[in-house]
Design a protein around this motif. Sequence first.
Motif, PDB file in Angstrom:
ATOM      1  N   THR A  97       0.833  -1.191   0.000  1.00 54.29           N
ATOM      2  CA  THR A  97       0.000   0.000   0.000  1.00 54.29           C
ATOM      3  C   THR A  97       0.873   1.248   0.000  1.00 54.29           C
ATOM      4  O   THR A  97       1.836   1.345   0.742  1.00 54.29           O
ATOM      5  CB  THR A  97      -0.910   0.025   1.241  1.00 54.29           C
ATOM      6  N   THR A  98       0.519   2.206  -0.838  1.00 60.59           N
ATOM      7  CA  THR A  98       1.239   3.476  -0.884  1.00 60.59           C
ATOM      8  C   THR A  98       0.559   4.480   0.024  1.00 60.59           C
ATOM      9  O   THR A  98      -0.618   4.793  -0.148  1.00 60.59           O
ATOM     10  CB  THR A  98       1.281   4.021  -2.321  1.00 60.59           C
ATOM     11  N   VAL A  99       1.290   4.969   1.005  1.00 61.24           N
ATOM     12  CA  VAL A  99       0.765   5.981   1.913  1.00 61.24           C
ATOM     13  C   VAL A  99       1.054   7.340   1.302  1.00 61.24           C
ATOM     14  O   VAL A  99       2.202   7.751   1.156  1.00 61.24           O
ATOM     15  CB  VAL A  99       1.416   5.862   3.304  1.00 61.24           C
ATOM     16  N   SER A 100      -0.014   8.057   0.897  1.00 61.94           N
ATOM     17  CA  SER A 100       0.177   9.324   0.205  1.00 61.94           C
ATOM     18  C   SER A 100       0.292  10.496   1.164  1.00 61.94           C
ATOM     19  O   SER A 100       0.868  11.520   0.821  1.00 61.94           O
ATOM     20  CB  SER A 100      -0.979   9.558  -0.774  1.00 61.94           C
ATOM     21  N   LEU A 101      -0.256  10.382   2.379  1.00 61.67           N
ATOM     22  CA  LEU A 101      -0.212  11.504   3.301  1.00 61.67           C
ATOM     23  C   LEU A 101      -0.359  11.003   4.726  1.00 61.67           C
ATOM     24  O   LEU A 101      -1.192  10.140   5.011  1.00 61.67           O
ATOM     25  CB  LEU A 101      -1.335  12.505   2.980  1.00 61.67           C
ATOM     26  N   VAL A 102       0.474  11.537   5.634  1.00 62.75           N
ATOM     27  CA  VAL A 102       0.357  11.289   7.063  1.00 62.75           C
ATOM     28  C   VAL A 102       0.434  12.644   7.750  1.00 62.75           C
ATOM     29  O   VAL A 102       1.414  13.370   7.577  1.00 62.75           O
ATOM     30  CB  VAL A 102       1.483  10.369   7.594  1.00 62.75           C
ATOM     31  N   LYS A 103      -0.598  13.021   8.509  1.00 64.17           N
ATOM     32  CA  LYS A 103      -0.573  14.330   9.150  1.00 64.17           C
ATOM     33  C   LYS A 103      -1.284  14.273  10.493  1.00 64.17           C
ATOM     34  O   LYS A 103      -2.112  13.397  10.761  1.00 64.17           O
ATOM     35  CB  LYS A 103      -1.243  15.369   8.260  1.00 64.17           C
ATOM     36  N   GLN A 104      -0.928  15.229  11.341  1.00 65.29           N
ATOM     37  CA  GLN A 104      -1.527  15.325  12.671  1.00 65.29           C
ATOM     38  C   GLN A 104      -2.905  15.977  12.562  1.00 65.29           C
ATOM     39  O   GLN A 104      -3.111  16.925  11.809  1.00 65.29           O
ATOM     40  CB  GLN A 104      -0.623  16.159  13.581  1.00 65.29           C
ATOM     41  N   VAL A 105      -3.888  15.436  13.301  1.00 66.66           N
ATOM     42  CA  VAL A 105      -5.248  15.977  13.314  1.00 66.66           C
ATOM     43  C   VAL A 105      -5.731  16.072  14.753  1.00 66.66           C
ATOM     44  O   VAL A 105      -5.225  15.389  15.645  1.00 66.66           O
ATOM     45  CB  VAL A 105      -6.213  15.095  12.484  1.00 66.66           C
ATOM     46  N   ASN A 117      -3.250  13.806  20.203  1.00 65.98           N
ATOM     47  CA  ASN A 117      -2.292  12.788  19.757  1.00 65.98           C
ATOM     48  C   ASN A 117      -2.863  11.919  18.643  1.00 65.98           C
ATOM     49  O   ASN A 117      -2.511  10.751  18.507  1.00 65.98           O
ATOM     50  CB  ASN A 117      -1.823  11.905  20.921  1.00 65.98           C
ATOM     51  N   SER A 118      -3.760  12.478  17.852  1.00 68.09           N
ATOM     52  CA  SER A 118      -4.329  11.746  16.721  1.00 68.09           C
ATOM     53  C   SER A 118      -3.596  12.116  15.444  1.00 68.09           C
ATOM     54  O   SER A 118      -3.108  13.239  15.287  1.00 68.09           O
ATOM     55  CB  SER A 118      -5.818  12.069  16.567  1.00 68.09           C
ATOM     56  N   PHE A 119      -3.534  11.164  14.528  1.00 68.91           N
ATOM     57  CA  PHE A 119      -2.970  11.444  13.214  1.00 68.91           C
ATOM     58  C   PHE A 119      -3.724  10.648  12.169  1.00 68.91           C
ATOM     59  O   PHE A 119      -4.402   9.658  12.476  1.00 68.91           O
ATOM     60  CB  PHE A 119      -1.463  11.157  13.152  1.00 68.91           C
ATOM     61  N   LEU A 120      -3.628  11.091  10.931  1.00 69.85           N
ATOM     62  CA  LEU A 120      -4.414  10.544   9.826  1.00 69.85           C
ATOM     63  C   LEU A 120      -3.490   9.928   8.791  1.00 69.85           C
ATOM     64  O   LEU A 120      -2.525  10.566   8.350  1.00 69.85           O
ATOM     65  CB  LEU A 120      -5.248  11.658   9.185  1.00 69.85           C
ATOM     66  N   ILE A 121      -3.768   8.685   8.412  1.00 67.61           N
ATOM     67  CA  ILE A 121      -3.040   7.996   7.341  1.00 67.61           C
ATOM     68  C   ILE A 121      -3.966   7.933   6.135  1.00 67.61           C
ATOM     69  O   ILE A 121      -5.056   7.363   6.218  1.00 67.61           O
ATOM     70  CB  ILE A 121      -2.622   6.574   7.757  1.00 67.61           C
ATOM     71  N   ILE A 122      -3.551   8.518   5.021  1.00 64.16           N
ATOM     72  CA  ILE A 122      -4.368   8.546   3.811  1.00 64.16           C
ATOM     73  C   ILE A 122      -3.672   7.705   2.742  1.00 64.16           C
ATOM     74  O   ILE A 122      -2.518   7.956   2.385  1.00 64.16           O
ATOM     75  CB  ILE A 122      -4.554   9.985   3.303  1.00 64.16           C
ATOM     76  N   THR A 123      -4.377   6.693   2.250  1.00 70.43           N
ATOM     77  CA  THR A 123      -3.877   5.840   1.174  1.00 70.43           C
ATOM     78  C   THR A 123      -4.787   6.001  -0.030  1.00 70.43           C
ATOM     79  O   THR A 123      -5.748   6.777  -0.010  1.00 70.43           O
ATOM     80  CB  THR A 123      -3.827   4.364   1.606  1.00 70.43           C
ATOM     81  N   ALA A 124      -4.495   5.252  -1.083  1.00 71.05           N
ATOM     82  CA  ALA A 124      -5.318   5.342  -2.288  1.00 71.05           C
ATOM     83  C   ALA A 124      -6.718   4.789  -2.062  1.00 71.05           C
ATOM     84  O   ALA A 124      -7.651   5.156  -2.776  1.00 71.05           O
ATOM     85  CB  ALA A 124      -4.636   4.588  -3.441  1.00 71.05           C
ATOM     86  N   ARG A 184      -8.276   4.273   1.327  1.00 75.51           N
ATOM     87  CA  ARG A 184      -8.983   4.594   2.558  1.00 75.51           C
ATOM     88  C   ARG A 184      -8.210   5.644   3.349  1.00 75.51           C
ATOM     89  O   ARG A 184      -7.033   5.901   3.079  1.00 75.51           O
ATOM     90  CB  ARG A 184      -9.177   3.337   3.419  1.00 75.51           C
ATOM     91  N   ALA A 185      -8.895   6.247   4.308  1.00 79.78           N
ATOM     92  CA  ALA A 185      -8.271   7.146   5.267  1.00 79.78           C
ATOM     93  C   ALA A 185      -8.433   6.538   6.653  1.00 79.78           C
ATOM     94  O   ALA A 185      -9.523   6.121   7.035  1.00 79.78           O
ATOM     95  CB  ALA A 185      -8.918   8.532   5.210  1.00 79.78           C
ATOM     96  N   ILE A 186      -7.336   6.467   7.411  1.00 77.91           N
ATOM     97  CA  ILE A 186      -7.340   5.789   8.706  1.00 77.91           C
ATOM     98  C   ILE A 186      -6.953   6.792   9.785  1.00 77.91           C
ATOM     99  O   ILE A 186      -5.873   7.390   9.728  1.00 77.91           O
ATOM    100  CB  ILE A 186      -6.341   4.605   8.697  1.00 77.91           C
ATOM    101  N   HIS A 187      -7.830   6.990  10.755  1.00 78.04           N
ATOM    102  CA  HIS A 187      -7.545   7.853  11.905  1.00 78.04           C
ATOM    103  C   HIS A 187      -6.932   6.990  13.005  1.00 78.04           C
ATOM    104  O   HIS A 187      -7.485   5.944  13.373  1.00 78.04           O
ATOM    105  CB  HIS A 187      -8.834   8.508  12.402  1.00 78.04           C
ATOM    106  N   CYS A 188      -5.817   7.448  13.553  1.00 83.11           N
ATOM    107  CA  CYS A 188      -5.120   6.700  14.592  1.00 83.11           C
ATOM    108  C   CYS A 188      -4.836   7.623  15.779  1.00 83.11           C
ATOM    109  O   CYS A 188      -4.684   8.847  15.611  1.00 83.11           O
ATOM    110  CB  CYS A 188      -3.797   6.135  14.069  1.00 83.11           C
ATOM    111  N   THR A 189      -4.749   7.035  16.955  1.00 84.99           N
ATOM    112  CA  THR A 189      -4.447   7.781  18.170  1.00 84.99           C
ATOM    113  C   THR A 189      -3.325   7.078  18.920  1.00 84.99           C
ATOM    114  O   THR A 189      -3.398   5.872  19.170  1.00 84.99           O
ATOM    115  CB  THR A 189      -5.682   7.877  19.078  1.00 84.99           C
ATOM    116  N   ALA A 190      -2.305   7.843  19.275  1.00 84.12           N
ATOM    117  CA  ALA A 190      -1.185   7.304  20.039  1.00 84.12           C
ATOM    118  C   ALA A 190      -1.364   7.632  21.515  1.00 84.12           C
ATOM    119  O   ALA A 190      -2.180   8.474  21.893  1.00 84.12           O
ATOM    120  CB  ALA A 190       0.127   7.882  19.515  1.00 84.12           C
ATOM    121  N   ASP A 191      -0.571   6.974  22.354  1.00 82.26           N
ATOM    122  CA  ASP A 191      -0.681   7.182  23.803  1.00 82.26           C
ATOM    123  C   ASP A 191      -0.093   8.520  24.235  1.00 82.26           C
ATOM    124  O   ASP A 191      -0.447   9.036  25.291  1.00 82.26           O
ATOM    125  CB  ASP A 191       0.035   6.048  24.553  1.00 82.26           C
ATOM    126  N   SER A 192       0.833   9.088  23.446  1.00 83.75           N
ATOM    127  CA  SER A 192       1.479  10.340  23.827  1.00 83.75           C
ATOM    128  C   SER A 192       1.855  11.101  22.579  1.00 83.75           C
ATOM    129  O   SER A 192       1.865  10.553  21.462  1.00 83.75           O
ATOM    130  CB  SER A 192       2.730  10.065  24.663  1.00 83.75           C
TER     131      SER A 192
END
Length: 366
Positions: A51-59, A65-72, A74-82
């Motif tokens: 999978t090619t990740v086209s964009l990763v940015k903080q949201v 501590n959330s960030f967004l992974i955007i691929t061709a 889907r878009a995946i919202h993720c949250t880290a512990d810190s």
Amino acid sequence: PSLTALWGLGPSLTALWGLGPSLTALWGLGPSLTALWGCDPLLLLCVGVGTTVSLVKQVHVFRPNSFLIITANRAIHCTADSAEAMHHWIALLQRPRRSSNACIARGWLYKGVCVRGRAPPLGLRRRWFMLTSTSLDYYRSPEPGARLGTLALTSLCSARLPTDDSAFRLTGYWQLAVHGRKRSYRLYTDRQQDAVRWATAIHNLIDGKVAVETPTQQLIREIKERSEEPALVEQTYRRNPILRYTPHPLHSPLLPLPYGDLEPSLPEGSSGSLRGEAVRLFRCLQELQTTLEPLTLVASVLQTCQRLPPLRDEVYCQLIKQTNHVPPLARPSSLHLFRLLSSMSCTFLPSRSVLHYLHFHLHRYP
């Protein structure tokens, strides 16, 4: 918090998204990254290999501590512990992936013209060679520039060193021969250890390739799977002429045979490669169906198989082909082929898969 809690999805997220192996394989991340940063393992499954990740940015849409992974796809919202873990993940995901076609070996070699029967190299030219996971390429120099030539490497390719130092005594160079489907390279170097190093690297690469499978092998496996259903087996034979008798010459072997020259000590009239010998033997089988003096041809086929064991399965498959669905007018002439098949069985048996195919063929022959 895990992605399951974030999205309200059940444990079937992997099946839902068709997720493949983890980012560890895709990005070359260490196995302890999850434990180190306390990130949910589910995050590692969200982006499959390839999978090619086209964009990763903080949201900040959901929580800190959330960030967004955007691929061709889907878009995946993720949250880290810190915040530290979030920034580290973003940096890792934005890092360029390691190339799957990385260079394995590189260096200067002399390339000679491949002329059979001539030991000295002709027109030696110094070229910069690079061995990658898919091919052996050469250039004019190490500087970026146009590729002068390439040899695609598969499981059927071969790299051979001379069995003695006669070529070195004759030319002053150590020789390495690399054989591919369409061409062969005769390479020369001043030092023996360089020739051994290149040969070892190419051997290791070829040994790791997926084995090439011919249509005949695929159909043999299909017949084995359908052996309890005669109608389906007969349908397979009708739809695939490669399994049946033919009066026409064979242009390539039925089984995968390695590329490359044969030993020079073979008798006069032999072809220059295993693949050429396979085609020649099929011509012998066709001549055997029309000759009145079969003993010479039978002896030639048996001697070749005795001298070159890789051809034994090939000849068995050719004999099965030429005695399968034979037209009525050609059936009397196939008697010599069955005699040769009997002689082969008394001299050397085929491999297990071809032996099973031979048993099946003999049981169904009327």
